[in-house]
Design a protein around this motif. Structure first.
Motif, PDB file in Angstrom:
ATOM      1  N   ARG A   1      36.831  44.589  30.187  1.00  0.00           N
ATOM      2  CA  ARG A   1      36.935  43.242  30.756  1.00  0.00           C
ATOM      3  C   ARG A   1      36.455  43.217  32.212  1.00  0.00           C
ATOM      4  O   ARG A   1      35.622  42.422  32.590  1.00  0.00           O
ATOM      5  N   HIS A   2      37.005  44.113  33.055  1.00  0.00           N
ATOM      6  CA  HIS A   2      36.531  44.245  34.427  1.00  0.00           C
ATOM      7  C   HIS A   2      37.017  45.571  34.989  1.00  0.00           C
ATOM      8  O   HIS A   2      37.862  46.249  34.400  1.00  0.00           O
ATOM      9  N   VAL A   3      36.461  45.944  36.151  1.00  0.00           N
ATOM     10  CA  VAL A   3      36.918  47.112  36.904  1.00  0.00           C
ATOM     11  C   VAL A   3      37.368  46.597  38.264  1.00  0.00           C
ATOM     12  O   VAL A   3      36.649  45.845  38.917  1.00  0.00           O
ATOM     13  N   ALA A   4      38.584  46.982  38.687  1.00  0.00           N
ATOM     14  CA  ALA A   4      39.168  46.450  39.921  1.00  0.00           C
ATOM     15  C   ALA A   4      39.207  47.513  41.014  1.00  0.00           C
ATOM     16  O   ALA A   4      39.546  48.675  40.761  1.00  0.00           O
ATOM     17  N   LEU A   5      38.848  47.107  42.233  1.00  0.00           N
ATOM     18  CA  LEU A   5      39.073  47.938  43.415  1.00  0.00           C
ATOM     19  C   LEU A   5      40.492  47.677  43.907  1.00  0.00           C
ATOM     20  O   LEU A   5      40.888  46.528  44.066  1.00  0.00           O
ATOM     21  N   LEU A   6      41.260  48.739  44.136  1.00  0.00           N
ATOM     22  CA  LEU A   6      42.645  48.604  44.568  1.00  0.00           C
ATOM     23  C   LEU A   6      42.805  49.173  45.969  1.00  0.00           C
ATOM     24  O   LEU A   6      42.182  50.167  46.333  1.00  0.00           O
ATOM     25  N   GLY A   7      43.678  48.518  46.760  1.00  0.00           N
ATOM     26  CA  GLY A   7      43.971  49.011  48.099  1.00  0.00           C
ATOM     27  C   GLY A   7      45.235  49.855  48.070  1.00  0.00           C
ATOM     28  O   GLY A   7      45.244  50.995  47.627  1.00  0.00           O
TER      29      GLY A   7
END
Length: 309
Positions: free
Chosen positions: A105-111
């Motif tokens: 579905r998507h790839v997320a950048l996490l902090g």
């Protein structure tokens, strides 16, 4: 040659609903084989968005599976996103799958948020194209890695980029009105570019607020360690400094060497606190905060400052 970033590995993990999910090497192979950007390309996003209307900050070009790990290559990643990742503010990634657990579905950048799949390598955007490469370094949790000058330079760069986008959107709106012979409604005039601009502005404002809050907290902690601020004063000083940071205008400050500087209200307040003599006698910590001045010089009264704002 393609560059790859690790987005998943074989193992059992909890999903966002707290349910255990097991991925085998075969499962990761199936995800990689089923990915076809021509039919449905998966975006790169800031965190896991609540809807598909959130702006993309890049796109997944390819997937591959090797050695029980899933890798992705990316393109069309904006320079300001690269800069945030390079500075270590987004060090983790997390993937989201469709209900079939095969379709990406998507790839997320996490902090600060940790991914459900741990043990993945940190990421860094490198020069030489829109690809992402792997970096094994990581900053210390809670460390403020930027100086004031670096933060101001980054704010200036993003402000200039946002202003360019606004000008481009204004030109597009004029062309639309000329072609239709009438003004478009306010909602129809909001182009996708404007929405992306607003999202980037909101993301950066939140990021800048976090950095400034951490820097303010560190500065007051140093004053407490130096014996110039009592622990009981800390909360009041932080609250007052934050209010000053939201005000415009400046005040003059005369340094010990006789030079006069024009400072923001918050900076003048901190200079005044830092000029206090250290209290080594263990004074009464229940006394109310004295947002006072430095010894031998001009002092600042918070009430008077607030009245002038």
């Amino acid at each position: 040659m393609d560059k790859w970033i690790e987005i998943a590995r074989a193992g059992t993990f909890e999903d966002n609903a707290g349910r255990p999910r097991t991925f085998t090497a075969g499962d990761l192979d199936a995800i990689a084989r089923s990915y076809d950007p021509a039919k449905r390309d998966a975006p790169l996003t800031f965190g896991h968005p609540s809807s598909d209307r959130a702006p993309a900050i890049g796109w997944v070009d390819k997937l591959k599976s090797e050695g029980g790990r899933l890798y992705a290559s990316f393109s069309r990643v904006p320079e300001q996103v690269r800069d945030l990742v390079a500075r270590g503010h987004y060090r983790h990634v997390s993937m989201s799958l469709m209900p079939d657990l095969v379709t990406l579905r998507h790839v997320a950048l996490l902090g600060a948020e940790q991914p459900a799949i741990d043990g993945l390598k940190a990421v860094e955007f490198a020069d030489g194209g829109n690809a992402i490469t792997v970096d094994f370094t990581a900053t210390t949790q809670g460390e403020v890695s930027m100086t004031v000058e670096e933060l101001q330079r980054q704010i200036g760069q993003l402000t200039a980029q946002l202003e360019t986008l606004k000008n481009e959107n204004a030109d597009l709106r004029k062309k639309l009105e000329a072609a239709t012979g009438e003004k478009a409604s306010a909602e129809s005039a909001r182009t996708e570019a404007e929405k992306k601009t607003e999202q980037v502005s909101a993301d950066f404002a939140a990021y800048r607020g976090k950095i400034e809050s951490e820097r303010r907290e560190a500065r007051v902690s140093e004053l407490v360690k130096a014996g110039k601020v009592k622990p009981a004063e800390k909360a009041g000083i932080l609250e007052f400094a934050a209010k000053l940071a939201g005000q415009t205008g400046s005040v003059d400050f005369t340094a010990p060497d006789g030079r006069t500087e024009s400072l923001s209200l918050e900076e003048r307040y901190f200079r005044d606190l830092e000029a206090r003599p250290a209290d080594e006698r263990g004074a009464d910590f229940s006394a109310p905060p004295a947002h006072g001045g430095h010894s031998g010089g001009e002092s600042i009264n918070p009430a008077e400052l607030t009245a002038k704002l």
